[in-house]
Design a protein around this motif. Sequence first.
Motif, PDB file in Angstrom:
ATOM      1  N   ALA A 440       0.831  -1.205   0.000  1.00  0.00           N
ATOM      2  CA  ALA A 440       0.000   0.000   0.000  1.00  0.00           C
ATOM      3  C   ALA A 440       0.870   1.260   0.000  1.00  0.00           C
ATOM      4  CB  ALA A 440      -0.919  -0.009   1.223  1.00  0.00           C
ATOM      5  N   LEU A 441       1.957   1.223   0.787  1.00  0.00           N
ATOM      6  CA  LEU A 441       2.862   2.373   0.871  1.00  0.00           C
ATOM      7  C   LEU A 441       3.531   2.647  -0.476  1.00  0.00           C
ATOM      8  CD1 LEU A 441       5.006   2.366   4.136  1.00  0.00           C
ATOM      9  CD2 LEU A 441       3.790   4.281   3.144  1.00  0.00           C
ATOM     10  N   ALA A 444       1.174   4.084  -2.916  1.00  0.00           N
ATOM     11  CA  ALA A 444       0.890   5.500  -2.668  1.00  0.00           C
ATOM     12  C   ALA A 444       2.051   6.373  -3.136  1.00  0.00           C
ATOM     13  CB  ALA A 444       0.632   5.723  -1.183  1.00  0.00           C
ATOM     14  N   LEU A 445       3.258   5.825  -3.158  1.00  0.00           N
ATOM     15  CA  LEU A 445       4.426   6.567  -3.621  1.00  0.00           C
ATOM     16  C   LEU A 445       4.562   6.503  -5.132  1.00  0.00           C
ATOM     17  CD1 LEU A 445       6.735   5.330  -0.819  1.00  0.00           C
ATOM     18  CD2 LEU A 445       6.289   7.711  -1.299  1.00  0.00           C
ATOM     19  N   ARG A 446       3.567   5.923  -5.777  1.00  0.00           N
ATOM     20  CA  ARG A 446       3.537   5.793  -7.241  1.00  0.00           C
ATOM     21  C   ARG A 446       4.744   5.046  -7.762  1.00  0.00           C
ATOM     22  NH1 ARG A 446       2.163  11.854  -8.028  1.00  0.00           N
ATOM     23  NH2 ARG A 446       0.804  11.933  -6.236  1.00  0.00           N
ATOM     24  N   GLN A 501       6.483  16.352  -5.140  1.00  0.00           N
ATOM     25  CA  GLN A 501       5.049  16.107  -5.238  1.00  0.00           C
ATOM     26  C   GLN A 501       4.601  15.096  -4.172  1.00  0.00           C
ATOM     27  OE1 GLN A 501       2.906  17.560  -7.845  1.00  0.00           O
ATOM     28  NE2 GLN A 501       1.466  16.889  -6.279  1.00  0.00           N
ATOM     29  N   ILE A 502       5.425  14.041  -3.999  1.00  0.00           N
ATOM     30  CA  ILE A 502       5.125  13.011  -2.998  1.00  0.00           C
ATOM     31  C   ILE A 502       5.122  13.596  -1.589  1.00  0.00           C
ATOM     32  CG2 ILE A 502       6.051  10.913  -1.913  1.00  0.00           C
ATOM     33  CD1 ILE A 502       5.385   9.918  -4.494  1.00  0.00           C
ATOM     34  N   GLN A 505       2.071  15.625  -1.050  1.00  0.00           N
ATOM     35  CA  GLN A 505       0.903  14.776  -0.902  1.00  0.00           C
ATOM     36  C   GLN A 505       0.853  14.192   0.510  1.00  0.00           C
ATOM     37  OE1 GLN A 505      -1.099  14.434  -3.780  1.00  0.00           O
ATOM     38  NE2 GLN A 505      -2.622  13.787  -2.298  1.00  0.00           N
ATOM     39  N   ALA A 506       2.021  13.749   1.002  1.00  0.00           N
ATOM     40  CA  ALA A 506       2.085  13.163   2.339  1.00  0.00           C
ATOM     41  C   ALA A 506       1.708  14.195   3.392  1.00  0.00           C
ATOM     42  CB  ALA A 506       3.480  12.613   2.602  1.00  0.00           C
TER      43      ALA A 506
ATOM     44  N   ILE B 264       3.944  23.618  -5.700  1.00  0.00           N
ATOM     45  CA  ILE B 264       3.456  22.251  -5.871  1.00  0.00           C
ATOM     46  C   ILE B 264       2.223  22.079  -4.997  1.00  0.00           C
ATOM     47  CG2 ILE B 264       4.031  19.849  -5.355  1.00  0.00           C
ATOM     48  CD1 ILE B 264       6.904  20.538  -6.159  1.00  0.00           C
ATOM     49  N   PHE B 273      -1.986   9.024   0.700  1.00  0.00           N
ATOM     50  CA  PHE B 273      -1.507   8.560   1.996  1.00  0.00           C
ATOM     51  C   PHE B 273      -2.574   8.592   3.079  1.00  0.00           C
ATOM     52  CE2 PHE B 273       2.167  10.137  -0.313  1.00  0.00           C
ATOM     53  CZ  PHE B 273       2.985   9.041  -0.241  1.00  0.00           C
TER      54      PHE B 273
END
Lengths: 638, 282
Positions: A440-441, A444-446, A501-502, A505-506, B264, B273
């Motif tokens: 899952a992790l 989520a990190l693509r 971007q990650i 998002q986090a 961003i 997440f």
Amino acid sequence: MHATILTRRRRLRGFQANTIAIVAIVMIGAITLTAVLAPVLISQSANSPDTAAILQGPSAEHWLGTDNLGRDVLARVLYATRLSLLLALGATAIAGSCGILIGSLPAVLGRAGGRAVTTALNMAVAFPGLLLVLFLAVIFGVGAQGAMLAVGFAQAPFFARITQTLTASVAGKDYVAAAKLLGVGPARILGRYVLPNVAEPLLVNLSVTIGQSLLVFSGLSFLGLGVQSPDYDWGRMLGEGLTRIYSAPAAALAPGIAVVIAGLAFNLAGDGLAKSVGSGNARLATARPVFRQRAQSATAPGPHADLVLSVRNLEVRFPARSSSGWVRAVNGVDLSVSRGEAVGVVGESGSGKSLMTAAAVRMLPYPGLASADELAFDGVDLRGPDSPALQRHLGTGISMIFQDPMNALNPSLRVGHQVTEAPRFHRRLSRTQAKRFAIALLDALRIPRPELRAGQYPHEYSGGMRQRSVIAMGLSVTPQLIVADEPTTALDVTVQRQTLQILKQAQHDTGAAILFISHDLAVVAQLCDRVLVMYAGEIVEELPVTRLSAAAHPYTRALLAASPDMSTGRGAPLASIPGVPPQLTDERRGCSFAPRCRFATEECRTQTPPTVELDEGRRVACFHPQPATTSLTQGAHT
Amino acid sequence: MITSEVPTSVPLALEVRELDVRFGRGRRATSAVQNVSLSIPRGALLGLVGESGSGKSTLARAVAGLVRPTHGDILIHGIPADRQRSRRGHPGPLQMVFQDPSSSLNPRLTVGQAIADALPRRSMSSATRWAEVLRLLDVVSLHRALADRRPADLSGGQRQRVAIARGLAPRPSVLVCDEITSALDVSVQGAILNLIADLRRELALTILFISHNLAVVRHVSDEIAVMHQGALVEIGEAESVLRSPQHEYTRSLVAAVPDPSDPIRPQPSSGGFEFLVDSPIP
């Protein structure tokens, strides 16, 4: 106002190196003195037979007894020092000169020649050393001279191999490439560019080799292949004394002890030399730090429930390398991070941005010292002594991401295993739970095909995917704060964009705050809400990202003007900051930036500018904050 | 004083034709540079951009003669480069400045010695050589007193100036700059870029300028070439390559340059997440 020391100093490595070196120097001095003086002073008692005193035990007259011709054993041991030492030195000289000569050939010869020499060396090194000595001793003939040649040549391949390895690492350096490009000849490259840069490890090895040669010589003489009568060295005395070991143990033990002492002296010398080279001759300070009392900052934030990290008047010090003082790496900074906020710390190398952040989360490297008036993470004071509860609080609340992901990943464990390490430990996940969590992790990190990727090792990942796995490791505990120290500096721009971007998002999805350290203002501006600008260990300006173009501190403005972006006027000279940052060891007077600032006045040079709030969220430590209209490129220096 | 012989009839200072560089042999061979052709007119500056592993540094080293090409030609002023490489005491017409001045300067040599080593030894008296060393320090705006210092006493920017002075010492007609500002701080980077621009004007140097930083390359270049996975994917006038990139890779490269005015933003629909907060253990 009190200051708490967070990190205790451990024993000083530099001091140990010093002690070893001093002991070795004293021992070698004593041995050399004996070698020089003994043959002059005690030749009579060492070499003249005395039929009245044959095979006596220890007495007041003969401390270690006498041998079968009535000669004093102690005198003979001392007398033998010169020959033993000269033979060892001679053998080492042969080994060193032959070895260094042959070992540096590959650096000078072409590729084919170099390879031939290296292959020959590898074969020579594979041959057992002792066998080689015995073989050569027979070839060169029995006797002191033959033994010296044998021991010397037998150790030459070992030396050549070390030289070859050392020179190969230097021969790949850019300065050697540059010298080749400039037409510097091979001999000059070797003598001027390569050998001087490997001299220190070679000297260490030479010193150790002297000790080894002493031992090998004693062995050869003991076997009767070395020094022949009437000459004698420690080995021969050992061999002769051994026949009477039960009746007169001193006659055998004394030369044995002499060999051990001399061998130890040269090995210690090598050790001390290696340590002082390794620590860059560091003379670490022994003084305790003196903390300056600072006036309470007027705008210092009080403890708030909505602050995840709250730091007041943080100072970080390191013992200075060159002098006995302290380097003030961080000089009384205030830092606060609200829940869910992204704060950027910008500064150039040596500005203290990494050390400030490390100290703020209790990760200051040895031998740093930190103190603060307030240091709280998620409501818990971090200034007290270490405890398992505190470790758990930090371990589950903060995750760290560094520049090089390969340092954070274990190359021999599957990535899926590594990203769930923390929750398996802290939350006791089962195997299947951990596996699902890992997938899952990564998803989520693509990271594409996470089921497959979770079972792979770090080397099978690209650089960008590795850095994302490190972020996954950090996120697996659902931290309150993500500390990222130059996390995208080693990445390509396209990958940098994905990584940012990650992180964003986090931050958005989990509500984690981000403390983002970077030298790149543009990156910070893209990711963060608020920016702290550091210079010479101080925060000189703090402002919302949206106001960056209206920065008031001359340093911030110079930084902005110095970095070209996709819209700066091409061909026009860029702004640059003349001069260099101050030495952090000096007692600072006035503004640290004043010597490089074109707006500096007498006031700036004599008084420390207080941090003042310009308007909401904008704080600056400057006597001459600049209005937004001042041209950025004016006064460019070339 | 030497100047390299430059036949004036050839307008191209540097020409690379169908260059291949492969490392290793047989099945394990990897191709670092594939079929790259480019040329730089005399006095021009070509910026070469690409990401790590794109082959741009290998190309630079091949042009400088530090790496042997598997196939292809390199011409300097119309003459094969191999015929004019540096030989003992005779520096060639092409010199190079490296990325990290802390590893491109011999730590044992003083600044003056490092630069003097780049000057021809036979044809110059030691007094002339020293005068030339001091002149070169002036050229790169370094104080003459630094001639007796070692690299360890210098700042990163000062070291890179020494490396540039050393590259200029043999009066090259072509200078290859391989990521020369990447190891430097932003405040120093501007000064080095300005120096390169000044040197170009004053010495009529032809420069191959390599960097991963598009904004830096854009600032100094007349033309820009883009490399990707060993191949040259685009080359053209600097502004037009960046404003209307033709190749898809160039477009993605330009789009990824950090733009402070374009923050961003999280993507609300991704759901990425949220599972960490909602149900920490699936």
